[in-house]
Motif scaffolding. Structure first.
Motif, short mmCIF file in Angstrom:
data_model
loop_
_atom_site.label_atom_id
_atom_site.label_comp_id
_atom_site.label_asym_id
_atom_site.label_seq_id
_atom_site.Cartn_x
_atom_site.Cartn_y
_atom_site.Cartn_z
N UNK A 171 0.83 -1.21 0.00
CA UNK A 171 0.00 0.00 0.00
C UNK A 171 0.86 1.25 0.00
N UNK A 172 0.23 2.33 -0.43
CA UNK A 172 0.83 3.66 -0.38
C UNK A 172 -0.23 4.60 0.15
N UNK A 173 0.13 5.38 1.17
CA UNK A 173 -0.74 6.40 1.71
C UNK A 173 -0.05 7.72 1.44
N UNK A 174 -0.59 8.47 0.47
CA UNK A 174 0.05 9.70 0.00
C UNK A 174 -0.82 10.91 0.31
N UNK A 175 -0.23 11.90 0.94
CA UNK A 175 -0.98 13.11 1.27
C UNK A 175 -1.25 13.88 -0.03
N UNK A 176 -2.51 14.29 -0.23
CA UNK A 176 -2.89 15.03 -1.44
C UNK A 176 -3.39 16.44 -1.14
N UNK A 177 -3.64 16.76 0.12
CA UNK A 177 -4.00 18.13 0.52
C UNK A 177 -3.83 18.28 2.01
#
Length: 177
Positions: A171-177
């Motif tokens: 998995x990847x948890x990427x901040x988008x805002x």
């Protein structure tokens, strides 16, 4: 056309997938003087699904509500409608995109969404599917989530790691805002 943002209608249509359904439904919406504010289409199995958020004055919304059942029968669709109002955006401290893939194990999405519910994490969008890859079934999911100010991000991320490590899922948890 002058629109009143307080007059909105959600329309969901489900039926056997075939060309022309979108054209027929959008034509009906246009003829009733409503505007499509947002929409989504998905093919699930052999079924077509179309969700629209419509906006218009009260007379236009009423015309759609009156005409959709007849058009649904004509097109062989199951439809549902619900009046709503303009979405009130909530203030979140952070938005993330969670993507994950791995062996198609029943219950993974349920565990992930239960964790989100437990931590009061808002799900803004979700797409999940399974496919055959190298002779094995794999799942993949993409979920846009929002954290309220109260969410303990570090603890949430730790619990997410536990779920995915037990399931052998990347998995990847990427901040988008």
């Amino acid at each position: 056309m002058t629109l009143n943002p307080g007059n909105q209608l959600v329309v969901t249509a489900i039926g056997e997938d075939r060309p022309g359904i979108v054209s027929e439904l959008t034509k009906l919406v246009s003829e009733t003087n409503c505007n499509i504010i947002d929409s989504r289409i998905a093919i699930l199995g052999n079924e077509f699904t179309f969700i629209m958020l419509l906006e218009g004055d009260m007379a236009a919304i009423s015309r759609v509500e009156y005409n959709i059942p007849t058009k649904s029968v004509e097109l062989g669709l199951l439809t549902m409608m619900k009046r709503t109002s303009q979405h009130q955006e909530k203030q979140y401290k952070a938005g993330y995109k969670l993507t994950y893939h791995g062996p198609d194990t029943p219950g993974t999405l349920s565990k992930v969404t239960q964790l989100m519910a437990d931590y009061q994490v808002n799900i803004a969008a979700l797409k999940s599917d399974s496919l055959e890859q190298d002779g094995e079934m794999v799942m993949r999911s993409e979920i846009d989530i929002n954290f309220s100010r109260e969410v303990d991000e570090a603890e949430f991320k730790h619990q997410l790691e536990i779920i995915f490590s037990k399931s052998n899922v990347e998995h990847i948890l990427k901040r988008i805002r």
